[in-house]
Design a protein around this motif. Structure first.
Motif, PDB file in Angstrom:
ATOM      1  N   LEU A  22       3.587  -2.995   9.348  1.00 19.91           N
ATOM      2  CA  LEU A  22       4.324  -2.232   8.341  1.00 19.91           C
ATOM      3  C   LEU A  22       5.652  -2.923   8.075  1.00 19.91           C
ATOM      4  O   LEU A  22       6.383  -3.262   9.022  1.00 19.91           O
ATOM      5  CB  LEU A  22       4.558  -0.811   8.850  1.00 19.91           C
ATOM      6  CG  LEU A  22       5.444   0.093   7.998  1.00 19.91           C
ATOM      7  CD1 LEU A  22       4.793   0.365   6.657  1.00 19.91           C
ATOM      8  CD2 LEU A  22       5.712   1.395   8.747  1.00 19.91           C
ATOM      9  N   VAL A  23       5.970  -3.120   6.813  1.00 19.96           N
ATOM     10  CA  VAL A  23       7.214  -3.797   6.442  1.00 19.96           C
ATOM     11  C   VAL A  23       7.758  -3.139   5.179  1.00 19.96           C
ATOM     12  O   VAL A  23       6.992  -2.605   4.365  1.00 19.96           O
ATOM     13  CB  VAL A  23       6.963  -5.313   6.232  1.00 19.96           C
ATOM     14  CG1 VAL A  23       6.017  -5.553   5.073  1.00 19.96           C
ATOM     15  CG2 VAL A  23       8.261  -6.072   6.055  1.00 19.96           C
ATOM     16  N   LEU A  77       7.728  -9.189  -0.175  1.00 22.59           N
ATOM     17  CA  LEU A  77       6.562  -8.317  -0.259  1.00 22.59           C
ATOM     18  C   LEU A  77       6.820  -7.114  -1.158  1.00 22.59           C
ATOM     19  O   LEU A  77       7.934  -6.583  -1.225  1.00 22.59           O
ATOM     20  CB  LEU A  77       6.152  -7.863   1.138  1.00 22.59           C
ATOM     21  CG  LEU A  77       5.403  -8.937   1.936  1.00 22.59           C
ATOM     22  CD1 LEU A  77       5.428  -8.641   3.421  1.00 22.59           C
ATOM     23  CD2 LEU A  77       3.962  -9.043   1.447  1.00 22.59           C
ATOM     24  N   LYS A  78       5.757  -6.714  -1.845  1.00 21.85           N
ATOM     25  CA  LYS A  78       5.807  -5.585  -2.756  1.00 21.85           C
ATOM     26  C   LYS A  78       4.799  -4.531  -2.299  1.00 21.85           C
ATOM     27  O   LYS A  78       3.859  -4.838  -1.563  1.00 21.85           O
ATOM     28  CB  LYS A  78       5.432  -6.034  -4.173  1.00 21.85           C
ATOM     29  CG  LYS A  78       6.252  -7.199  -4.710  1.00 21.85           C
ATOM     30  CD  LYS A  78       5.713  -7.651  -6.050  1.00 21.85           C
ATOM     31  CE  LYS A  78       6.488  -8.846  -6.600  1.00 21.85           C
ATOM     32  NZ  LYS A  78       5.953  -9.287  -7.910  1.00 21.85           N
ATOM     33  N   SER A  79       4.985  -3.318  -2.776  1.00 20.52           N
ATOM     34  CA  SER A  79       4.065  -2.250  -2.375  1.00 20.52           C
ATOM     35  C   SER A  79       2.634  -2.571  -2.787  1.00 20.52           C
ATOM     36  O   SER A  79       1.683  -2.211  -2.087  1.00 20.52           O
ATOM     37  CB  SER A  79       4.510  -0.913  -2.972  1.00 20.52           C
ATOM     38  OG  SER A  79       4.585  -0.998  -4.388  1.00 20.52           O
ATOM     39  N   GLU A  80       2.478  -3.293  -3.876  1.00 22.11           N
ATOM     40  CA  GLU A  80       1.126  -3.640  -4.339  1.00 22.11           C
ATOM     41  C   GLU A  80       0.454  -4.703  -3.477  1.00 22.11           C
ATOM     42  O   GLU A  80      -0.725  -5.012  -3.680  1.00 22.11           O
ATOM     43  CB  GLU A  80       1.137  -4.084  -5.808  1.00 22.11           C
ATOM     44  CG  GLU A  80       2.150  -5.146  -6.134  1.00 22.11           C
ATOM     45  CD  GLU A  80       3.419  -4.560  -6.742  1.00 22.11           C
ATOM     46  OE1 GLU A  80       3.940  -3.555  -6.204  1.00 22.11           O
ATOM     47  OE2 GLU A  80       3.890  -5.144  -7.735  1.00 22.11           O
ATOM     48  N   ASP A  81       1.172  -5.263  -2.522  1.00 19.94           N
ATOM     49  CA  ASP A  81       0.570  -6.193  -1.568  1.00 19.94           C
ATOM     50  C   ASP A  81      -0.126  -5.454  -0.422  1.00 19.94           C
ATOM     51  O   ASP A  81      -0.790  -6.080   0.407  1.00 19.94           O
ATOM     52  CB  ASP A  81       1.620  -7.132  -0.985  1.00 19.94           C
ATOM     53  CG  ASP A  81       2.219  -8.059  -2.036  1.00 19.94           C
ATOM     54  OD1 ASP A  81       3.454  -8.252  -2.006  1.00 19.94           O
ATOM     55  OD2 ASP A  81       1.466  -8.585  -2.871  1.00 19.94           O
ATOM     56  N   THR A  82       0.040  -4.141  -0.367  1.00 17.96           N
ATOM     57  CA  THR A  82      -0.590  -3.352   0.690  1.00 17.96           C
ATOM     58  C   THR A  82      -2.107  -3.464   0.594  1.00 17.96           C
ATOM     59  O   THR A  82      -2.707  -3.219  -0.451  1.00 17.96           O
ATOM     60  CB  THR A  82      -0.176  -1.871   0.557  1.00 17.96           C
ATOM     61  OG1 THR A  82       1.221  -1.755   0.802  1.00 17.96           O
ATOM     62  CG2 THR A  82      -0.943  -1.005   1.544  1.00 17.96           C
ATOM     63  N   GLN A  86     -12.131 -10.012  10.999  1.00 16.58           N
ATOM     64  CA  GLN A  86     -12.282  -8.564  10.969  1.00 16.58           C
ATOM     65  C   GLN A  86     -11.240  -7.886  10.079  1.00 16.58           C
ATOM     66  O   GLN A  86     -11.369  -6.704   9.755  1.00 16.58           O
ATOM     67  CB  GLN A  86     -12.202  -7.992  12.394  1.00 16.58           C
ATOM     68  CG  GLN A  86     -10.790  -7.826  12.962  1.00 16.58           C
ATOM     69  CD  GLN A  86     -10.124  -9.143  13.340  1.00 16.58           C
ATOM     70  OE1 GLN A  86     -10.726 -10.209  13.308  1.00 16.58           O
ATOM     71  NE2 GLN A  86      -8.857  -9.055  13.718  1.00 16.58           N
ATOM     72  N   GLY A  87     -10.202  -8.613   9.704  1.00 13.89           N
ATOM     73  CA  GLY A  87      -9.167  -8.080   8.832  1.00 13.89           C
ATOM     74  C   GLY A  87      -7.964  -7.562   9.593  1.00 13.89           C
ATOM     75  O   GLY A  87      -8.070  -7.145  10.749  1.00 13.89           O
ATOM     76  N   THR A  88      -6.815  -7.607   8.951  1.00 14.19           N
ATOM     77  CA  THR A  88      -5.583  -7.074   9.527  1.00 14.19           C
ATOM     78  C   THR A  88      -4.843  -6.312   8.428  1.00 14.19           C
ATOM     79  O   THR A  88      -4.745  -6.774   7.291  1.00 14.19           O
ATOM     80  CB  THR A  88      -4.714  -8.186  10.133  1.00 14.19           C
ATOM     81  OG1 THR A  88      -3.591  -7.614  10.808  1.00 14.19           O
ATOM     82  CG2 THR A  88      -4.211  -9.175   9.080  1.00 14.19           C
ATOM     83  N   GLN A  89      -4.357  -5.124   8.775  1.00 12.25           N
ATOM     84  CA  GLN A  89      -3.723  -4.258   7.779  1.00 12.25           C
ATOM     85  C   GLN A  89      -2.277  -4.687   7.527  1.00 12.25           C
ATOM     86  O   GLN A  89      -1.503  -4.899   8.470  1.00 12.25           O
ATOM     87  CB  GLN A  89      -3.731  -2.806   8.275  1.00 12.25           C
ATOM     88  CG  GLN A  89      -3.026  -1.816   7.355  1.00 12.25           C
ATOM     89  CD  GLN A  89      -3.781  -1.573   6.064  1.00 12.25           C
ATOM     90  OE1 GLN A  89      -4.973  -1.321   6.068  1.00 12.25           O
ATOM     91  NE2 GLN A  89      -3.070  -1.626   4.933  1.00 12.25           N
ATOM     92  N   VAL A  90      -1.942  -4.794   6.258  1.00 13.17           N
ATOM     93  CA  VAL A  90      -0.559  -5.025   5.834  1.00 13.17           C
ATOM     94  C   VAL A  90      -0.157  -3.838   4.958  1.00 13.17           C
ATOM     95  O   VAL A  90      -0.820  -3.537   3.965  1.00 13.17           O
ATOM     96  CB  VAL A  90      -0.425  -6.331   5.037  1.00 13.17           C
ATOM     97  CG1 VAL A  90       0.973  -6.432   4.422  1.00 13.17           C
ATOM     98  CG2 VAL A  90      -0.703  -7.529   5.937  1.00 13.17           C
ATOM     99  N   THR A  91       0.904  -3.171   5.358  1.00 14.28           N
ATOM    100  CA  THR A  91       1.396  -2.026   4.608  1.00 14.28           C
ATOM    101  C   THR A  91       2.853  -2.280   4.229  1.00 14.28           C
ATOM    102  O   THR A  91       3.683  -2.540   5.109  1.00 14.28           O
ATOM    103  CB  THR A  91       1.295  -0.732   5.424  1.00 14.28           C
ATOM    104  OG1 THR A  91      -0.061  -0.528   5.819  1.00 14.28           O
ATOM    105  CG2 THR A  91       1.764   0.461   4.588  1.00 14.28           C
TER     106      THR A  91
END
Length: 124
Positions: free
Chosen positions: A11-12, A85-90, A116-121
């Protein structure tokens, strides 16, 4: 076979930075091109960036100028430095590898191996 594992998501706040890593193992010499894709909730998986064996890089218009893809073939690692980073990069970010020789594809259908993927928020 090639195995891929992403790390570094989290989360950033908007405007911040994150660095994603992708560790590859197995027959990596058979996968000259690697890339990053992302998938937001309710959306199609989309191309983010790709890098050839000779380090030529390609970016989507949405991230060009903000993201940087790189790889270290000796360490079997690939990275995605994400700045401004922008919110649309989530999204969930996936690393991928393809066996095809030549310019890396921008279509996820062409990639043979996936992490497997990693979440970016990104919070606004």
């Amino acid at each position: 076979q090639v195995q891929l594992a992403e790390s570094g998501g989290g989360l950033v706040q908007a405007g911040g930075s994150l660095r994603l890593s992708c560790a590859a193992s197995g027959a990596t010499a058979s996968t000259p091109a690697m890339g990053w894709f992302r998938q937001a909730v309710g959306k199609e998986r989309e191309f983010v960036a790709a890098i050839s064996w000779s380090d030529t890089t390609y970016y989507s218009a949405a991230v060009e100028g903000r993201f940087t893809i790189s790889r270290d073939n000796a360490k079997k690692m690939m990275y995605l430095q994400m700045n401004s980073l922008k919110s649309e990069d989530t999204a969930i970010y996936y690393c991928a590898a393809e066996r095809r020789i030549g310019r890396p594809s921008m279509s996820h259908y062409d990639y043979d191996y996936w992490g497997q993927g990693t979440q970016v928020t990104v919070s606004s």
